[in-house]
Design a protein around this motif. Structure first.
Motif, PDB file in Angstrom:
ATOM      1  N   LEU A 169       0.855  -1.182   0.000  1.00 44.81           N
ATOM      2  CA  LEU A 169       0.000   0.000   0.000  1.00 44.81           C
ATOM      3  C   LEU A 169       0.893   1.235   0.000  1.00 44.81           C
ATOM      4  CD1 LEU A 169      -2.919   1.148   0.254  1.00 44.81           C
ATOM      5  CD2 LEU A 169      -2.564   1.106   2.727  1.00 44.81           C
ATOM      6  N   ALA A 170       0.756   2.056  -1.037  1.00 45.19           N
ATOM      7  CA  ALA A 170       1.583   3.259  -1.143  1.00 45.19           C
ATOM      8  C   ALA A 170       0.933   4.441  -0.431  1.00 45.19           C
ATOM      9  CB  ALA A 170       1.817   3.603  -2.604  1.00 45.19           C
ATOM     10  N   SER A 171      -0.389   4.588  -0.601  1.00 41.08           N
ATOM     11  CA  SER A 171      -1.112   5.686   0.045  1.00 41.08           C
ATOM     12  C   SER A 171      -2.602   5.388  -0.016  1.00 41.08           C
ATOM     13  CB  SER A 171      -0.806   7.027  -0.639  1.00 41.08           C
ATOM     14  OG  SER A 171      -1.326   7.045  -1.955  1.00 41.08           O
ATOM     15  N   PHE A 172      -3.393   6.239   0.650  1.00 41.77           N
ATOM     16  CA  PHE A 172      -4.837   6.089   0.580  1.00 41.77           C
ATOM     17  C   PHE A 172      -5.502   7.402   0.946  1.00 41.77           C
ATOM     18  CE2 PHE A 172      -4.420   5.591   5.112  1.00 41.77           C
ATOM     19  CZ  PHE A 172      -5.637   6.011   5.645  1.00 41.77           C
ATOM     20  N   SER A 173      -6.772   7.491   0.580  1.00 42.00           N
ATOM     21  CA  SER A 173      -7.596   8.629   0.998  1.00 42.00           C
ATOM     22  C   SER A 173      -8.944   8.080   1.446  1.00 42.00           C
ATOM     23  CB  SER A 173      -7.757   9.645  -0.130  1.00 42.00           C
ATOM     24  OG  SER A 173      -8.405   9.063  -1.235  1.00 42.00           O
ATOM     25  N   LEU A 174      -9.611   8.842   2.304  1.00 41.98           N
ATOM     26  CA  LEU A 174     -10.911   8.438   2.821  1.00 41.98           C
ATOM     27  C   LEU A 174     -11.852   9.623   2.768  1.00 41.98           C
ATOM     28  CD1 LEU A 174     -12.793   6.383   4.217  1.00 41.98           C
ATOM     29  CD2 LEU A 174     -11.802   7.106   6.410  1.00 41.98           C
ATOM     30  N   ALA A 180     -10.824   8.083  12.459  1.00 43.28           N
ATOM     31  CA  ALA A 180     -11.338   8.572  11.172  1.00 43.28           C
ATOM     32  C   ALA A 180     -12.183   9.836  11.304  1.00 43.28           C
ATOM     33  CB  ALA A 180     -12.111   7.468  10.450  1.00 43.28           C
ATOM     34  N   THR A 181     -11.644  10.801  12.059  1.00 47.30           N
ATOM     35  CA  THR A 181     -12.299  12.105  12.159  1.00 47.30           C
ATOM     36  C   THR A 181     -11.459  13.199  11.515  1.00 47.30           C
ATOM     37  OG1 THR A 181     -11.353  12.551  14.338  1.00 47.30           O
ATOM     38  CG2 THR A 181     -13.534  11.495  14.280  1.00 47.30           C
ATOM     39  N   SER A 182     -10.187  12.882  11.224  1.00 51.32           N
ATOM     40  CA  SER A 182      -9.283  13.818  10.557  1.00 51.32           C
ATOM     41  C   SER A 182      -8.119  13.008   9.987  1.00 51.32           C
ATOM     42  CB  SER A 182      -8.752  14.871  11.543  1.00 51.32           C
ATOM     43  OG  SER A 182      -7.781  14.303  12.392  1.00 51.32           O
ATOM     44  N   VAL A 183      -7.263  13.676   9.242  1.00 47.81           N
ATOM     45  CA  VAL A 183      -6.090  13.000   8.701  1.00 47.81           C
ATOM     46  C   VAL A 183      -5.174  12.522   9.832  1.00 47.81           C
ATOM     47  CG1 VAL A 183      -4.618  15.042   8.402  1.00 47.81           C
ATOM     48  CG2 VAL A 183      -4.392  13.124   6.821  1.00 47.81           C
ATOM     49  N   MET A 186      -5.199  12.000   2.024  1.00 46.24           N
ATOM     50  CA  MET A 186      -6.304  12.959   2.007  1.00 46.24           C
ATOM     51  C   MET A 186      -7.443  12.415   2.858  1.00 46.24           C
ATOM     52  SD  MET A 186      -6.490  14.331  -1.963  1.00 46.24           S
ATOM     53  CE  MET A 186      -8.222  14.529  -1.761  1.00 46.24           C
ATOM     54  N   PHE A 187      -8.116  13.319   3.547  1.00 45.88           N
ATOM     55  CA  PHE A 187      -9.258  12.939   4.376  1.00 45.88           C
ATOM     56  C   PHE A 187     -10.347  13.990   4.195  1.00 45.88           C
ATOM     57  CE2 PHE A 187     -11.858  13.211   8.141  1.00 45.88           C
ATOM     58  CZ  PHE A 187     -12.200  11.883   8.355  1.00 45.88           C
ATOM     59  N   THR A 188     -11.552  13.538   3.891  1.00 44.11           N
ATOM     60  CA  THR A 188     -12.705  14.429   3.785  1.00 44.11           C
ATOM     61  C   THR A 188     -13.665  14.073   4.904  1.00 44.11           C
ATOM     62  OG1 THR A 188     -12.455  14.495   1.386  1.00 44.11           O
ATOM     63  CG2 THR A 188     -14.564  15.257   2.291  1.00 44.11           C
ATOM     64  N   PRO A 189     -13.898  14.991   5.839  1.00 46.34           N
ATOM     65  CA  PRO A 189     -14.798  14.687   6.962  1.00 46.34           C
ATOM     66  C   PRO A 189     -16.256  14.633   6.513  1.00 46.34           C
ATOM     67  CG  PRO A 189     -14.115  16.975   7.049  1.00 46.34           C
ATOM     68  CD  PRO A 189     -13.354  16.343   5.915  1.00 46.34           C
ATOM     69  N   ASP A 190     -17.074  14.068   7.367  1.00 48.83           N
ATOM     70  CA  ASP A 190     -18.516  14.023   7.127  1.00 48.83           C
ATOM     71  C   ASP A 190     -19.090  15.410   7.407  1.00 48.83           C
ATOM     72  OD1 ASP A 190     -21.225  13.515   6.939  1.00 48.83           O
ATOM     73  OD2 ASP A 190     -21.334  12.347   8.786  1.00 48.83           O
ATOM     74  N   THR A 191     -19.499  16.108   6.364  1.00 48.15           N
ATOM     75  CA  THR A 191     -20.093  17.435   6.515  1.00 48.15           C
ATOM     76  C   THR A 191     -21.553  17.443   6.063  1.00 48.15           C
ATOM     77  OG1 THR A 191     -19.265  18.079   4.338  1.00 48.15           O
ATOM     78  CG2 THR A 191     -17.900  18.657   6.265  1.00 48.15           C
ATOM     79  N   THR A 192     -22.082  16.261   5.743  1.00 50.69           N
ATOM     80  CA  THR A 192     -23.471  16.149   5.297  1.00 50.69           C
ATOM     81  C   THR A 192     -24.391  16.097   6.505  1.00 50.69           C
ATOM     82  OG1 THR A 192     -22.728  14.912   3.362  1.00 50.69           O
ATOM     83  CG2 THR A 192     -25.072  14.800   3.891  1.00 50.69           C
ATOM     84  N   ASN A 193     -25.362  17.000   6.556  1.00 54.03           N
ATOM     85  CA  ASN A 193     -26.311  17.026   7.670  1.00 54.03           C
ATOM     86  C   ASN A 193     -27.233  15.816   7.611  1.00 54.03           C
ATOM     87  OD1 ASN A 193     -25.354  19.490   8.622  1.00 54.03           O
ATOM     88  ND2 ASN A 193     -26.717  20.644   7.293  1.00 54.03           N
TER      89      ASN A 193
END
Length: 163
Positions: free
Chosen positions: A1-6, A80-83, A114-121
């Motif tokens: 595994l070289a890298s990942f994003s969530l 899994a709340t931030s990078v 890269m990490f994208t947080p849950d911002t969907t209401n």
């Protein structure tokens, strides 16, 4: 595994390998998301219900997290709340390369690129009001933290028009 994003909005875990892998051989139950790279840490092993979003072989595999896996991660405030607290480790045989060699386990978990947080209401999708017991039950499209509930923002109306 070289890298990942969530991406916690879309529920996509994107794994990037240093060679082409056979996507159909991916075993999501051998993918572990954890809060740090080493030592005892909060971790979550994906279920077999999280599957590749497409089956084309390549060096990038996008996994669509199952509803249960995504909600389990969202409910745990330590992972899994931030990078800073999003790492992945792979167990032995998580995927095969084009020569059908099984992937070796990761010795040190890889931090999210890269990490994208849950911002969907959350959306209210159903409710039940039992006038005999005085209990109002609300159903949302995703898990919510009960501690954040604020009753003052809810209004019971006789119809959708507010009359």
């Amino acid at each position: 595994l070289a890298s990942f994003s969530l991406d916690m909005n879309t529920g996509i875990l994107s794994l990037t390998y240093n060679e082409i892998v056979i996507t159909s051989t991916l075993s999501s139950s051998k993918v572990v998301i954890q809060a740090s790279s080493v030592g005892p840490t909060a971790n979550y092993t994906l279920s077999t219900n999280s599957v590749p979003a497409a089956m084309a072989n390549g060096s990038v595999v996008n996994i669509k997290l199952s509803f249960t896996d995504l909600e389990s991660l969202k409910l745990d405030p330590t992972i899994a709340t931030s990078v800073n607290n999003t790492y992945v480790s792979l167990l032995q045989g998580s995927v095969q390369d084009l020569a059908t060699n099984l992937a070796s386990p990761t010795t040190t978990a890889v931090q999210a690129r890269m990490f994208t947080p849950d911002t969907t209401n959350p959306m209210l999708v159903a409710f039940d009001l039992d006038m005999n017991t005085g209990v109002l039950t609300l159903q949302f499209d995703e898990s919510v933290r009960v501690s954040t509930f604020q009753a003052r923002f809810f209004e019971i109306q006789s119809d959708a028009g507010g009359v």
